[in-house]
Enzyme design. Structure first.
Site, PDB file in Angstrom:
ATOM      1  N   GLU A 204      58.713  33.374  43.266  1.00 23.26           N
ATOM      2  CA  GLU A 204      59.181  33.893  41.977  1.00 23.26           C
ATOM      3  C   GLU A 204      60.302  34.916  42.101  1.00 23.26           C
ATOM      4  O   GLU A 204      60.118  36.106  41.814  1.00 23.26           O
ATOM      5  CB  GLU A 204      58.011  34.500  41.180  1.00 23.26           C
ATOM      6  CG  GLU A 204      56.960  33.501  40.809  1.00 23.26           C
ATOM      7  CD  GLU A 204      56.027  33.971  39.696  1.00 23.26           C
ATOM      8  OE1 GLU A 204      56.213  35.085  39.176  1.00 23.26           O
ATOM      9  OE2 GLU A 204      55.125  33.208  39.336  1.00 23.26           O
ATOM     10  N   GLU A 393      51.704  27.626  41.488  1.00 27.17           N
ATOM     11  CA  GLU A 393      50.743  28.514  40.839  1.00 27.17           C
ATOM     12  C   GLU A 393      50.509  28.049  39.415  1.00 27.17           C
ATOM     13  O   GLU A 393      51.446  27.626  38.728  1.00 27.17           O
ATOM     14  CB  GLU A 393      51.255  29.970  40.749  1.00 27.17           C
ATOM     15  CG  GLU A 393      51.215  30.719  42.044  1.00 27.17           C
ATOM     16  CD  GLU A 393      51.671  32.169  41.916  1.00 27.17           C
ATOM     17  OE1 GLU A 393      51.550  32.748  40.810  1.00 27.17           O
ATOM     18  OE2 GLU A 393      52.146  32.709  42.930  1.00 27.17           O
TER      19      GLU A 393
HETATM   20  C1  FCB Z   1      52.589  35.270  39.352  1.00 27.58           C
HETATM   21  C2  FCB Z   1      52.636  35.913  40.717  1.00 27.58           C
HETATM   22  C3  FCB Z   1      51.267  36.123  41.298  1.00 27.58           C
HETATM   23  C4  FCB Z   1      50.283  36.608  40.250  1.00 27.58           C
HETATM   24  C5  FCB Z   1      50.278  35.676  39.070  1.00 27.58           C
HETATM   25  C6  FCB Z   1      49.280  36.037  38.007  1.00 27.58           C
HETATM   26  O1  FCB Z   1      53.734  35.625  38.667  1.00 27.58           O
HETATM   27  O2  FCB Z   1      53.395  35.134  41.585  1.00 27.58           O
HETATM   28  O3  FCB Z   1      51.396  36.998  42.363  1.00 27.58           O
HETATM   29  O4  FCB Z   1      50.602  37.893  39.875  1.00 27.58           O
HETATM   30  O5  FCB Z   1      51.554  35.661  38.488  1.00 27.58           O
END
Ligand code: FCB
Length: 487
Positions: A204, A393
């Protein structure tokens, strides 16, 4: 927390108003734009890979053990008022010492993969130069434990814990940091790619750059504007490109490498051909300084025009480096960034405002819009012809109060996940090349500026005793994996 509202909407103006209402949980309309495939309509393709994700600073703890150097998050967490509950990742869930128990939990779930990150200051306490063998030993042990359990390791090289010494030399404002990242990537690749065959460069970029250097709510807490911010953005994508090249040069042959980016996703408010096209256009612009330049090797005209005299300084060679060929694209996908409709006026789309009544999960930024699991990979596949996509994620913060029997019945998280997976399956049914999914997160952990106040795990952690207890969502996920279908 209000700042989280803007977390995923860096170009969109403030939070909730940026998004449009859509009924949660309603069945999707199936306007098929790609031919149906041979797959059964009830599940994911054969070979689809399921896992969970964590990151070093959020789970490892042991920040002062075995020669690890300080990171910018250690420093930031010590500054009063930065972390909601005044906590830090110093102990967290002690994954550093409890990784065997955690791998056993993954095995119980039936997970086939695990995405973790390597703490740069654990293996290079000063960021560059002398390696810390004890730091590498930890990742050796973890990887061996995973492989013995039949779980494939996917390593992320940078999940925001920059060595503090590099911050003191200018951090991401300095081009040297991008170069140091390339060197670090090369040394990790030569050490670990005999067993770790899949590598993500940076987690990210959009979040760590914008939240750490524009709004200042994440480490290192800077509020840069104009030219300085654009230069940080540029150094982040440059670092990614240098790391791709380093992994190719120093990793064992066949090691696969790509980014893990939280693509900002525009969703068509109503699915018509025009609106879908508008959503693609909007997605391309929303990601202009990140995924778009990485995939296209150029900054969009609109981005450069908006930046004007503040545009980043770069060479043609930089753009080649930034767009080095990747083997896959990882997408972190939680909530839509915008809902749009087509417009005849430039830039070709208009944003539909989100109603105040629009629901969200425990984190206010996590607005409900599970169809984003369809649109994010589909836009990436259409815009940039990406052939291999991982959802690196997806997950949710939820209520998470243990019931009197000690169990966390996190039905809200189960509903969130089920809806997301149904939309993801719509994507694979339509032939979008999504190869696997990593649920965020295996365990409750240190959720950055929220501290421990927000839980994202499917396994509950009692922070006083470190006891791990699978939540209802862990049983749900186990069922999903066993069936290879939303359960
Ligand atoms: C993402 C992050 C991770 C965690 C999730 C909830 O943006 O990559 O580390 O904080 O959100």
């Amino acid at each position: 927390m209000p700042f989280r509202l803007t977390r995923r909407a860096w170009m969109t103006g403030a939070g909730a108003a940026a998004l449009a209402a859509t009924a949660y949980g309603t069945a999707h309309t199936t306007v098929r734009t790609s031919p149906p495939t041979r797959r059964a309509a009830t599940g994911f393709p054969d070979g689809f890979r399921w896992g969970t994700a964590t990151s070093s600073y959020q789970v490892e703890g042991a920040t002062q053990v075995d020669g690890r150097g300080p990171s910018i998050w250690d420093t930031f967490a010590r500054e009063p008022g930065r972390i909601r509950d005044g906590s830090s990742g110093e102990t967290s869930v002690d994954h550093y010492h409890r990784y065997k128990e955690d791998v056993a939990l993954m095995k119980w779930m039936g997970a086939q993969t695990y995405r973790f990150s390597i703490a740069w200051p654990r293996v290079f306490p000063d960021g560059r130069g002398k390696a810390n063998p004890k730091g590498f030993d930890f990742y050796d042990r973890l990887v061996d434990e995973l492989l013995a359990a039949g779980i494939e390791p996917f390593a992320t090289l940078y999940h925001w814990d920059l060595p503090q010494t590099l911050q003191e030399r200018g951090g991401w404002e300095s081009r040297d940091t991008a170069e140091a990242f390339g060197d670090y990537a090369s040394r990790v690749a030569s050490k670990l790619t005999d067993r770790v065959r899949q590598v993500f460069t940076i987690n990210e970029m959009q979040t760590f750059v914008e939240q750490g250097h524009r709004s200042g709510v994440f480490a290192p807490g800077l509020k840069l504007d104009g030219a300085r911010l654009n230069q940080v953005r540029h150094h982040a994508v440059l670092a990614h490109g240098l790391a791709v090249q380093a992994v190719r040069a120093s990793g064992r042959r066949g090691t696969r490498v790509g980014p893990a980016e939280n693509i900002a996703t525009a969703v068509p408010a109503i699915e018509t051909v025009e609106n879908i096209r508008a959503a693609e256009l909007a997605t391309r612009e929303l990601n202009a300084p990140y995924l778009t330049v990485m995939m296209e090797g150029r900054y969009t005209d609109a981005y450069l025009a908006a930046a004007g005299a503040d545009a980043p300084r770069f060479t043609p060679q930089d753009l080649k480096t930034i767009s080095s060929k990747v083997d896959f694209v990882g997408l972190n996908v939680y909530a839509p960034s915008k809902y749009v409709l087509a417009s005849e006026a430039a830039p070709g789309f208009v944003e539909v405002p989100l109603q105040a009544s629009h629901p969200h999960m425990a984190s206010p930024w996590l607005t409900l819009g599970p169809e984003v699991l369809y649109w994010a990979p589909r836009h990436a596949a259409n815009l940039w012809k990406v052939k291999d996509i991982f959802i690196t994620e997806n997950g949710a913060s939820a209520t998470d109060e243990p019931a009197t029997d000690g169990t966390v019945y996190d039905v809200d998280r189960v509903m969130y996940l089920r809806n997301c997976l149904m939309h993801l399956q719509r994507a694979t049914d339509a032939g979008v090349p999504v190869r696997g999914y990593f649920l965020w997160s295996l365990l409750d952990n240190f959720e950055w500026a929220d501290g421990y106040a927000t839980r994202f795990g499917i396994v509950h952690v009692d922070y006083a005793t470190q006891k791990r207890t699978p939540k209802l969502s862990a049983s749900f996920y186990r069922e999903v994996i066993a069936r290879n279908a939303p359960a």
